[in-house]
Design a protein around this motif. Structure first.
Motif, PDB file in Angstrom:
ATOM      1  N   ALA A  26      -2.220   2.349 -14.595  1.00  0.00           N
ATOM      2  CA  ALA A  26      -1.322   2.316 -13.435  1.00  0.00           C
ATOM      3  C   ALA A  26      -1.112   0.906 -12.893  1.00  0.00           C
ATOM      4  CB  ALA A  26      -1.862   3.222 -12.333  1.00  0.00           C
ATOM      5  N   LYS A  64       4.288   0.831  -5.667  1.00  0.00           N
ATOM      6  CA  LYS A  64       5.024   0.008  -6.644  1.00  0.00           C
ATOM      7  C   LYS A  64       6.534   0.125  -6.412  1.00  0.00           C
ATOM      8  CE  LYS A  64       3.421   0.643 -10.975  1.00  0.00           C
ATOM      9  NZ  LYS A  64       2.642   1.241 -12.097  1.00  0.00           N
ATOM     10  N   GLU A  65       7.003   1.334  -6.155  1.00  0.00           N
ATOM     11  CA  GLU A  65       8.430   1.540  -5.900  1.00  0.00           C
ATOM     12  C   GLU A  65       8.845   0.870  -4.597  1.00  0.00           C
ATOM     13  OE1 GLU A  65      12.300   2.439  -6.287  1.00  0.00           O
ATOM     14  OE2 GLU A  65      10.771   2.579  -7.827  1.00  0.00           O
ATOM     15  N   GLU A 122       2.086   4.651  -7.451  1.00  0.00           N
ATOM     16  CA  GLU A 122       3.486   4.628  -7.903  1.00  0.00           C
ATOM     17  C   GLU A 122       4.440   4.475  -6.725  1.00  0.00           C
ATOM     18  OE1 GLU A 122       4.539   4.218 -11.031  1.00  0.00           O
ATOM     19  OE2 GLU A 122       2.392   4.126 -11.459  1.00  0.00           O
TER      20      GLU A 122
END
Length: 155
Positions: A18, A148-149, A145
């Protein structure tokens, strides 16, 4: 049960995948002042594993032990997660999972039904604690995630 045990075993690898290729800026990016960075998430996952291993061992070794909860935000804030060594935390997580995996691999079916009791949440079997460990990593992988976005959107 086999798939649960396999995913538990893969926790470290999943976390490493990840964060592969992320910069320090990405790892320390906070999507909001009250949200955790990926760095803080990783420290939390290691700390949570440390506490959870104790709970799991108590359930296997003692009869209906009292289990304790922790205030994760207090840990993150008061232990200054941003200042802690992420690689050290990930190695600790890996070692804890590996050492517990050795125990899990030797358990008899009835041992998965042994239980402990949280004063604030009730009775949990070893199997439920193991399921929670897997879900905990899954949840934080999804959180990583999202961070990160958010970072990509901020650029």
């Amino acid at each position: 049960m086999e798939s649960l045990m396999k995913e538990y075993e893969r926790g470290y690898e999943m976390l490493q995948n990840a964060i592969e290729g992320l910069t320090e800026e990405e790892l320390h990016y906070k999507p909001a002042p009250d949200k955790w960075s990926i760095h803080q998430i990783l420290i939390h996952v290691a700390d949570s594993e440390l506490v959870s291993i104790t709970r799991m061992k108590k359930v296997l070794a003692e009869d209906e032990p009292l289990l304790f909860s922790v205030d994760q935000d207090a840990w993150a804030n008061n232990l200054e997660y941003e200042q802690l060594d992420r690689e050290q935390a990930l190695q600790l997580f890996k070692l804890l999972r590996s050492s517990m995996q050795t125990i899990i691999a030797q358990l008899k079916a009835e041992q998965f039904e042994r239980a402990g009791v949280y004063a604030d949440a009730g009775r949990f079997t070893f199997k439920e604690l193991l399921e929670f460990r897997v879900e905990h990593v899954r949840g934080h992988l999804a959180q990583i995630e999202r961070v990160k976005e958010a970072y990509r959107q901020s650029q």
